[in-house]
Design an enzyme around this catalytic site. Structure first.
Site, short mmCIF file in Angstrom:
data_model
loop_
_atom_site.label_atom_id
_atom_site.label_comp_id
_atom_site.label_asym_id
_atom_site.label_seq_id
_atom_site.Cartn_x
_atom_site.Cartn_y
_atom_site.Cartn_z
N SER A 127 7.46 1.34 0.85
CA SER A 127 7.08 0.23 0.72
C SER A 127 6.14 -0.17 -0.66
O SER A 127 5.58 1.06 -0.95
CB SER A 127 6.09 -0.13 1.81
OG SER A 127 5.08 -1.21 1.69
N GLU A 129 3.50 -1.48 -0.42
CA GLU A 129 2.26 -1.36 -0.08
C GLU A 129 1.39 -0.04 -0.91
O GLU A 129 0.42 0.27 -0.91
CB GLU A 129 1.90 -1.40 1.33
CG GLU A 129 0.54 -1.41 1.90
CD GLU A 129 -0.20 -2.53 1.83
OE1 GLU A 129 0.38 -3.61 1.20
OE2 GLU A 129 -1.55 -2.35 2.06
N TYR A 151 -2.06 2.06 6.43
CA TYR A 151 -0.59 1.92 6.57
C TYR A 151 0.10 2.58 5.41
O TYR A 151 1.01 3.19 5.25
CB TYR A 151 -0.24 0.53 6.60
CG TYR A 151 1.14 0.28 6.27
CD1 TYR A 151 2.11 0.19 7.31
CD2 TYR A 151 1.49 -0.32 5.34
CE1 TYR A 151 3.49 -0.04 7.22
CE2 TYR A 151 3.01 -0.60 4.67
CZ TYR A 151 4.00 -0.43 5.98
OH TYR A 151 5.25 -0.79 5.50
#
Ligand code: G4F
Length: 325
Positions: A127, A129, A151
């Site tokens: 991801s 992120e 996360y």
């Protein structure tokens, strides 16, 4: 008939990917969690012919069992706790599922291959992120990772573990570093769908405001249907590798609000938006914008749906859904 196993089958990407693989003639298996999962029926209605097998990313023996039944040629590991805001409140669980779950899936796949790594190919849903406090603009495959949430940290673990299995065991294990990707199937907790749903309800007179957090953050938003094709393409390559998948455009939450209200032909979005610290995060990812030149060069992949088309698609779908209620 090629066989594929998808974890995270009940999510947005799982459904789009299963549809894509079905259309390509695959026999598709999905890992589904828990007893009597309420999404079981939805998946079976959406993906005719799919076989759902129960198991859990935190339980490696269940994964070994599922792999031995499905006998896949390709494994797509999309399962995760994927809501970033939730990960601060449930950091340990997020680490177990989103981080260690990847190791469990890799290890189960290695055991299933039983020494013949050419038997199966593995896709890991990494991801954007992971870039967090970005160290380079735009972000590329080699950009230093600096995650800003539990996360993000868990995704970094899964990403490096995938590379490690490739390098240690010669597994065909690829990692797709996907930037935000949305659709009418997006969960309403994510900002795009929260806005498209609220705009539809405002248009229909069912709601009069939207309460949001930070409006300044910028994201590179693409269409999930385009992005699952990149996952498949990665597993068709002779060599496994890592790829950034993005549109190369970035927009703020304010831009998103403007596009969504425009799509519903409502003027002056500011009249309807209120900010509440409840939706602010302990640490924010301020700017994401990806460079997917490598995916274009090697995979021949490019996004097809533009930001405006994506937002209009989501608002129109929510207008239809809310009107039908
Ligand atoms: O839609 P979001 O919750 O997505 P976020 O955090 O970027 O994560 C998504 O994309 C990642 C890829 O980069 C995935 F890995 C991840 O699984 C997920 O799919 O939030 C987007 C932005 C954030 O900056 C957030 O602070 O929107 C801001 N925001 C402002 N108000 C809000 C809200 N986000 C949510 N969910 N709800 C709000 O009310």
């Amino acid at each position: 008939m090629p066989r594929a196993l998808i974890t995270g089958i009940t999510g947005q990407d799982g459904l789009y990917l299963a549809e894509l693989l079905n259309s390509k003639g695959y026999e598709v298996f999905g890992l589904i969690r828990g007893q009597n999962n309420p999404k079981f029926a939805l998946v079976q209605e959406t993906i005719p012919g799919i076989t759902l097998l129960t198991g859990d990313l935190t339980d490696v023996s269940s994964l070994v069992r599922v792999l031995s039944i499905a006998q896949p040629d390709e494994v797509y590991n999309l399962g995760a706790i994927s809501f970033v805001a939730y990960s601060w409140e449930n950091a340990s669980l997020t680490t177990d599922v989103t981080g260690k779950g990847v190791l469990n899936m890799l290890e189960a796949t290695r055991l299933y291959a039983a020494g013949d790594v050419s038997k199966v190919r593995f896709y890991q849903a990494s991801s954007s992120e992971m870039f967090g406090k970005v160290q380079q603009v735009p972000q590329r495959e080699e950009t230093l990772l600096w995650p800003r949430s539990p996360y993000g940290v868990a995704k970094v673990f899964g990403h490096y573990m995938t590379i490690n299995y490739r390098e240690s065991y010669g597994m065909h294990a690829s990692s797709g570093i996907l930037f935000n990707h949305e659709s009418p199937r997006r969960g309403p907790e994510f900002v795009t769908r929260k806005i498209s749903q609220a705009v539809a309800r405002i248009k229909l007179g069912l709601q009069d405001e939207i309460v949001l957090g930070n409006l300044d953050a910028k994201r590179d938003w693409g269409f999930a249907g385009d992005y699952v094709e990149a996952m498949w393409l990665m597993l068709q390559q002779p060599e496994a590798d890592d790829y950034v998948i993005s549109t190369g455009e970035t927009h703020s939450i304010e831009d998103l609000l403007e596009a969504a209200f425009d799509a519903a032909e409502i003027a002056d979005w500011r009249k309807y938006v209120r900010q509440d610290p409840r939706f602010m995060r302990p640490a924010e990812v301020d700017l994401l914008i990806g460079d997917s030149a490598k995916a274009e060069r090697v995979l021949g992949w490019k996004p097809k749906v533009s930001f405006k088309e994506l937002v209009a698609m989501m608002v129109e779908s929510d207008l239809a859904e809310q009107s039908a209620r």
